[in-house]
Design a protein around this motif. Structure first.
Motif, PDB file in Angstrom:
ATOM      1  N   GLU A 135      -9.901  -6.923  37.854  1.00  0.00           N
ATOM      2  CA  GLU A 135     -10.149  -6.090  36.678  1.00  0.00           C
ATOM      3  C   GLU A 135     -11.596  -6.229  36.241  1.00  0.00           C
ATOM      4  OE1 GLU A 135      -7.420  -6.803  33.537  1.00  0.00           O
ATOM      5  OE2 GLU A 135      -5.633  -6.373  34.745  1.00  0.00           O
ATOM      6  N   VAL A 136     -12.283  -5.101  36.207  1.00  0.00           N
ATOM      7  CA  VAL A 136     -13.653  -5.050  35.701  1.00  0.00           C
ATOM      8  C   VAL A 136     -13.581  -4.518  34.280  1.00  0.00           C
ATOM      9  CG1 VAL A 136     -15.961  -4.094  35.998  1.00  0.00           C
ATOM     10  CG2 VAL A 136     -14.552  -4.619  38.009  1.00  0.00           C
ATOM     11  N   PRO A 137     -14.051  -5.286  33.302  1.00  0.00           N
ATOM     12  CA  PRO A 137     -13.970  -4.829  31.904  1.00  0.00           C
ATOM     13  C   PRO A 137     -14.575  -3.438  31.727  1.00  0.00           C
ATOM     14  CG  PRO A 137     -14.678  -7.121  31.998  1.00  0.00           C
ATOM     15  CD  PRO A 137     -14.668  -6.619  33.409  1.00  0.00           C
ATOM     16  N   GLY A 138     -13.810  -2.568  31.069  1.00  0.00           N
ATOM     17  CA  GLY A 138     -14.299  -1.228  30.776  1.00  0.00           C
ATOM     18  C   GLY A 138     -14.146  -0.225  31.889  1.00  0.00           C
ATOM     19  N   ALA A 139     -13.646  -0.639  33.053  1.00  0.00           N
ATOM     20  CA  ALA A 139     -13.512   0.282  34.189  1.00  0.00           C
ATOM     21  C   ALA A 139     -12.400   1.297  33.925  1.00  0.00           C
ATOM     22  CB  ALA A 139     -13.222  -0.495  35.466  1.00  0.00           C
ATOM     23  N   ARG A 140     -12.580   2.500  34.473  1.00  0.00           N
ATOM     24  CA  ARG A 140     -11.500   3.485  34.413  1.00  0.00           C
ATOM     25  C   ARG A 140     -10.970   3.753  35.813  1.00  0.00           C
ATOM     26  NH1 ARG A 140     -13.138   9.092  35.427  1.00  0.00           N
ATOM     27  NH2 ARG A 140     -15.423   9.228  35.325  1.00  0.00           N
ATOM     28  N   THR A 141      -9.747   4.230  35.867  1.00  0.00           N
ATOM     29  CA  THR A 141      -9.046   4.409  37.134  1.00  0.00           C
ATOM     30  C   THR A 141      -8.974   5.879  37.512  1.00  0.00           C
ATOM     31  OG1 THR A 141      -7.686   2.446  36.762  1.00  0.00           O
ATOM     32  CG2 THR A 141      -6.856   4.040  38.342  1.00  0.00           C
ATOM     33  N   LEU A 142      -9.224   6.147  38.787  1.00  0.00           N
ATOM     34  CA  LEU A 142      -9.035   7.477  39.351  1.00  0.00           C
ATOM     35  C   LEU A 142      -7.914   7.382  40.365  1.00  0.00           C
ATOM     36  CD1 LEU A 142      -9.932  10.444  39.951  1.00  0.00           C
ATOM     37  CD2 LEU A 142     -11.446   9.477  41.688  1.00  0.00           C
ATOM     38  N   GLU A 143      -6.776   8.001  40.082  1.00  0.00           N
ATOM     39  CA  GLU A 143      -5.625   7.935  40.982  1.00  0.00           C
ATOM     40  C   GLU A 143      -5.646   9.104  41.951  1.00  0.00           C
ATOM     41  OE1 GLU A 143      -0.740   7.462  40.897  1.00  0.00           O
ATOM     42  OE2 GLU A 143      -1.870   7.664  39.027  1.00  0.00           O
ATOM     43  N   LEU A 144      -5.607   8.778  43.228  1.00  0.00           N
ATOM     44  CA  LEU A 144      -5.603   9.796  44.279  1.00  0.00           C
ATOM     45  C   LEU A 144      -4.222   9.895  44.911  1.00  0.00           C
ATOM     46  CD1 LEU A 144      -8.928   8.904  46.124  1.00  0.00           C
ATOM     47  CD2 LEU A 144      -8.588  10.683  44.409  1.00  0.00           C
ATOM     48  N   GLY A 145      -3.899  11.061  45.443  1.00  0.00           N
ATOM     49  CA  GLY A 145      -2.659  11.210  46.196  1.00  0.00           C
ATOM     50  C   GLY A 145      -1.436  10.888  45.386  1.00  0.00           C
ATOM     51  N   THR A 146      -1.279  11.519  44.226  1.00  0.00           N
ATOM     52  CA  THR A 146      -0.124  11.229  43.383  1.00  0.00           C
ATOM     53  C   THR A 146       1.190  11.582  44.068  1.00  0.00           C
ATOM     54  OG1 THR A 146      -0.428  13.390  42.334  1.00  0.00           O
ATOM     55  CG2 THR A 146      -1.366  11.482  41.231  1.00  0.00           C
ATOM     56  N   SER A 147       1.151  12.497  45.046  1.00  0.00           N
ATOM     57  CA  SER A 147       2.348  12.744  45.852  1.00  0.00           C
ATOM     58  C   SER A 147       2.303  11.777  47.033  1.00  0.00           C
ATOM     59  CB  SER A 147       2.360  14.185  46.376  1.00  0.00           C
ATOM     60  OG  SER A 147       1.195  14.459  47.123  1.00  0.00           O
ATOM     61  N   ALA A 148       2.684  10.543  46.787  1.00  0.00           N
ATOM     62  CA  ALA A 148       2.457   9.438  47.722  1.00  0.00           C
ATOM     63  C   ALA A 148       3.041   9.717  49.105  1.00  0.00           C
ATOM     64  CB  ALA A 148       3.095   8.171  47.162  1.00  0.00           C
ATOM     65  N   VAL A 149       2.319   9.221  50.132  1.00  0.00           N
ATOM     66  CA  VAL A 149       2.791   9.359  51.501  1.00  0.00           C
ATOM     67  C   VAL A 149       3.970   8.420  51.692  1.00  0.00           C
ATOM     68  CG1 VAL A 149       2.163   9.096  53.905  1.00  0.00           C
ATOM     69  CG2 VAL A 149       0.481   9.924  52.269  1.00  0.00           C
ATOM     70  N   GLY A 150       5.144   8.966  51.979  1.00  0.00           N
ATOM     71  CA  GLY A 150       6.322   8.134  52.045  1.00  0.00           C
ATOM     72  C   GLY A 150       6.729   7.734  53.445  1.00  0.00           C
ATOM     73  N   VAL A 151       6.323   8.472  54.477  1.00  0.00           N
ATOM     74  CA  VAL A 151       6.819   8.227  55.829  1.00  0.00           C
ATOM     75  C   VAL A 151       5.659   8.296  56.821  1.00  0.00           C
ATOM     76  CG1 VAL A 151       8.335   9.109  57.665  1.00  0.00           C
ATOM     77  CG2 VAL A 151       9.091   9.195  55.281  1.00  0.00           C
ATOM     78  N   VAL A 152       5.676   7.365  57.784  1.00  0.00           N
ATOM     79  CA  VAL A 152       4.714   7.383  58.881  1.00  0.00           C
ATOM     80  C   VAL A 152       5.492   7.605  60.171  1.00  0.00           C
ATOM     81  CG1 VAL A 152       2.983   6.101  60.185  1.00  0.00           C
ATOM     82  CG2 VAL A 152       3.108   5.858  57.691  1.00  0.00           C
ATOM     83  N   ILE A 153       5.159   8.657  60.908  1.00  0.00           N
ATOM     84  CA  ILE A 153       5.832   8.999  62.159  1.00  0.00           C
ATOM     85  C   ILE A 153       4.879   8.700  63.314  1.00  0.00           C
ATOM     86  CG2 ILE A 153       6.957  10.815  63.490  1.00  0.00           C
ATOM     87  CD1 ILE A 153       7.446  12.294  60.846  1.00  0.00           C
ATOM     88  N   GLU A 154       5.292   7.818  64.220  1.00  0.00           N
ATOM     89  CA  GLU A 154       4.503   7.483  65.405  1.00  0.00           C
ATOM     90  C   GLU A 154       4.987   8.346  66.571  1.00  0.00           C
ATOM     91  OE1 GLU A 154       2.038   5.363  65.743  1.00  0.00           O
ATOM     92  OE2 GLU A 154       2.110   4.066  63.975  1.00  0.00           O
ATOM     93  N   LEU A 155       4.051   9.077  67.172  1.00  0.00           N
ATOM     94  CA  LEU A 155       4.386   9.985  68.265  1.00  0.00           C
ATOM     95  C   LEU A 155       3.712   9.549  69.559  1.00  0.00           C
ATOM     96  CD1 LEU A 155       3.882  13.391  66.421  1.00  0.00           C
ATOM     97  CD2 LEU A 155       6.027  12.154  66.723  1.00  0.00           C
ATOM     98  N   VAL A 156       4.359   9.839  70.682  1.00  0.00           N
ATOM     99  CA  VAL A 156       3.751   9.642  71.998  1.00  0.00           C
ATOM    100  C   VAL A 156       3.849  10.955  72.767  1.00  0.00           C
ATOM    101  CG1 VAL A 156       4.226   7.181  72.107  1.00  0.00           C
ATOM    102  CG2 VAL A 156       5.949   8.784  72.934  1.00  0.00           C
TER     103      VAL A 156
END
Length: 248
Positions: free
Chosen positions: A174-195
């Motif tokens: 935590e940095v005092p006074g810092a603000r947060t920028l949230e990216l990707g609010t529709s979070a990546v839920g699945v990772v598909i590995e392909l060959v």
């Protein structure tokens, strides 16, 4: 300060959008922490902000003196730590900050090749070269590999900096006074590995719900929004790809 106006970023003409219509302004003396899950575009945002990567759409207005710390510092640098810091200061037209070497507690022979330093000391040297900049600091996971004393010193340095600071951190500092920028609010839920993806690779990024596609030899790693995972699985099978694994 730095201003990002409606920034979009995709890799390749048909690749998925990693960033889309992002607006951000970071004032001098302000600290912004970019947060989000894997594939949300944090490192991409930092590369665009630092000028390492050009945005696909939008415009960036940045100051002249920029310090950039990548998530992975280049290995095998033959230059000594002292010469490297002098060189980076000269490139930016600023004095070398030897006080930062003391603040972060760098130990070892600074005249030896940088590649011979420990991981922790290499991270400290990488931080010093970035912190020497006057106007903008772009730092990807800056606390990674630091000891407790150095981590506390870094927090103090950022909190007291006159530069605009944009960073990522998954360690929860935590940095005092810092603000947060949230990216990707529709979070990546699945990772598909392909060959055996073959020619279908170029079509993967255009599937609905696909956030990111990484090539892995003859295969691919596809990050997908959870709500679209079943549909994407059916489509990649239709395209003739073989599925190695699916994980959330």
């Amino acid at each position: 300060m730095i201003t990002l106006d409606r920034i979009g970023k995709r890799y390749g003409r048909r690749g998925p959008w990693v960033l889309r219509d992002l607006d951000l302004a970071v004032e001098a003396g302000e600290v912004v922490v970019a947060t989000g899950g894997n594939g949300s575009g944090k490192s991409t945002l930092l590369r665009v902000a630092a000028g390492v990567s050009a945005p696909t759409t939008g415009r960036v207005r940045r100051p002249a003196s920029i310090g950039y710390l990548p998530e992975r510092f280049p290995s095998g640098v033959r230059m000594s730590a002292r010469d490297y810091l002098r060189h980076m200061a000269a490139v930016r037209g600023v004095p070398a900050r030897w006080d930062l070497v003391d603040r972060l507690g760098i130990v070892g022979d600074l005249t030896a090749p940088l590649a011979t330093l420990s991981k922790g000391n290499t991270q400290k040297v990488a931080l010093v070269q970035a912190l020497q900049a006057r106007d903008l600091l772009v730092l990807d996971e800056p606390w990674s590999g630091l000891d407790v004393v150095a981590a506390a010193a870094l927090t103090d340095l950022l909190a007291g900096s006159d530069a605009a600071v944009l960073l990522t951190d998954h360690h929860g500092h935590e940095v005092p006074g810092a603000r947060t920028l949230e990216l990707g609010t529709s979070a990546v839920g699945v990772v598909i590995e392909l060959v055996r993806v073959g020619e279908a690779f170029d079509r993967l990024g255009g599937l609905a719900g696909v956030v990111e596609v990484d090539g892995t030899g003859d295969g691919a790693r596809v990050r997908v929004e959870a709500a679209h995972s079943d549909r994407v699985l059916a489509e990649v099978l239709r395209l003739g790809c073989s599925v190695r694994s699916v994980r959330s």
